[in-house]
Design a protein around this motif. Structure first.
Motif: not given
Length: 331
Positions: A12-19, A70-76
Motif C-alpha cells: 500500500r505504501e509503495w502504491l501511495a508513493f508511486e501515485q 520495482r523498489l529501485q525504480q521508486l527510489m530513483q
C-alpha cells in the motif's frame, strides 16, 4: 520474513508513493483537483527513506528481481524529484506572471466579479448622472479639487501638446508607483475590517473617478483626460479590481470561516491574497511606466492613443482569461 509477507505489508505504501510520483509529473491545478492521493507532500521524505531501506532489505534477503527492480525504480524516481536542481529564479518568476497569477485570479472569480461591480457601477452611474445634473459634482468634490482638475486638463493649455522633460518623467514614474500601489494595498488590507472595508474603498474610488470624468466630459474638457488615461487604464483599473477581489476574500474568510478555525481561514486567504497582490503590484508598475512615459505625451494623435489602449485591454483580458490554462490543468 517471506517475500509474500514483505510485499503484502508494504504494497500500500509503495502504491501511495508511486501515485505521488505520478501526480508530481502533472500540471499543478490537475494535481490539486485530484484529492484521492493518499500521500501528502510533507510525508514524502520519510516515505522515500523507507523505500531506500526496503530496497536494501530486499536485496539482502535475496528477493526476486521483480521486487528489487520495482523498489529501485521508486527510489530513483523519488531521488530525481526530491534532489533535482530548482529552476532559475527568472524562470519561476516568469511562470508566476504568465501562469500562476492568472490562475489565482480565476480561482477567486466570484470575488473578482463582485469587486468589478462595486468599482465600475458607481463610476458609470456618476459619469452618466453628471451629464444631466452637473451641479452634483459640488456634493462630491471640494471647490479647490474641482478647480485644480479643470486647470490640469484644460484643452486650451499649450502644455497639453507637449510631453514633460525626462527628469519630470522619472520623478512622476516614482510618484505613480507609490500612489497606485498604495491604493491596491489599501483595498486588500481593508479586508481585515471585514467585507465592508473593500466595499467602501472600491465604491469610493469608483465614485471619485466617475465624478472626475463626468464633470470634465460635461464641460467639454475631457479630451486631454481621455487621452491621458487611455494607455495605463488597462493595467491600473484591472489591478484595482483584482486587489479588491483579494480583499473581499480576506474579509469573507474572516467573517465566515466555515469549519476551519478563524485564524486558519484568515491565514489561507492572506497567503493567497499576498500572491495575488504581488501580481497586481507588477500591473501597477507597468501602469506607472506607461503613465509617466506615454500617457503624458498629449501631442500623440488620439487615434493612436486609443488604438494602443484597445490593444492593451485585449492583451490584459486574454492574459487573465487564458494564462496558465492547459489541456489538463483547467476545464
Amino acid at each position: 520474513m517471506r517475500q509474500e509477507q514483505f510485499v503484502a505489508r508494504h504494497q500500500r505504501e509503495w502504491l501511495a508513493f508511486e501515485q505521488w510520483l505520478d501526480l508530481r509529473g502533472e500540471p499543478r491545478q490537475a494535481r490539486d483537483a485530484r484529492n484521492h492521493a493518499e500521500l501528502a507532500d510533507e510525508d514524502v521524505p520519510a516515505r522515500y527513506r523507507r523505500v531506500c531501506e526496503q530496497l536494501a532489505l530486499a536485496r539482502k534477503r535475496g528477493y526476486s528481481p521483480q521486487i528489487t527492480d520495482r523498489l529501485q525504480q521508486l527510489m530513483q524516481r523519488g531521488h530525481n524529484l526530491l534532489y533535482r536542481t530548482p529552476p532559475p529564479r527568472w524562470r519561476r518568476a516568469l511562470v508566476f506572471v504568465l501562469a500562476d497569477f492568472p490562475r489565482l485570479v480565476r480561482s477567486e472569480a466570484a470575488c473578482m466579479w463582485i469587486a468589478m461591480a462595486l468599482f465600475v457601477l458607481p463610476m458609470v452611474i456618476l459619469f452618466v448622472l453628471l451629464q444631466y445634473q452637473p451641479e452634483l459634482i459640488h456634493g462630491i468634490k471640494a471647490p479647490e479639487e474641482i478647480a485644480s482638475m479643470e486647470r490640469m486638463f484644460d484643452p486650451n493649455d499649450p502644455r497639453h501638446r507637449l510631453g514633460r522633460d525626462s527628469g519630470s518623467d522619472w520623478y512622476m514614474f516614482g510618484v505613480y508607483i507609490m500612489n497606485n500601489t498604495s491604493i491596491g494595498l489599501r483595498v486588500f488590507a481593508s479586508g481585515l475590517l471585514g467585507c465592508l472595508g473593500p466595499i467602501y474603498v472600491l465604491i469610493f474610488n469608483g465614485v471619485d473617478i466617475g465624478a472626475s470624468f463626468g464633470h470634465l466630459q460635461q464641460m467639454g474638457s475631457a479630451d486631454p483626460l481621455w487621452r491621458f488615461v487611455a494607455g495605463h487604464a488597462p493595467f491600473e483599473l484591472t489591478a484595482i479590481v483584482i486587489t479588491g477581489g483579494a480583499g473581499l476574500r480576506l474579509g469573507y474568510n474572516l467573517l465566515a470561516p466555515g469549519r476551519r478555525r478563524r485564524v486558519d481561514a484568515l491565514v489561507e486567504a492572506g497567503w493567497k491574497g499576498a500572491k495575488i497582490c504581488l501580481g497586481a503590484a507588477l500591473m501597477f508598475f507597468i501602469a506607472a511606466f506607461i503613465e509617466a512615459f506615454w500617457s503624458s505625451i498629449q501631442s500623440i494623435p488620439a487615434s493612436v492613443k486609443y488604438g494602443v489602449s484597445a490593444t492593451l485591454w485585449t492583451l490584459v483580458l486574454l492574459w487573465l482569461w487564458r494564462g496558465g490554462r492547459g489541456s489538463t490543468d483547467e476545464a
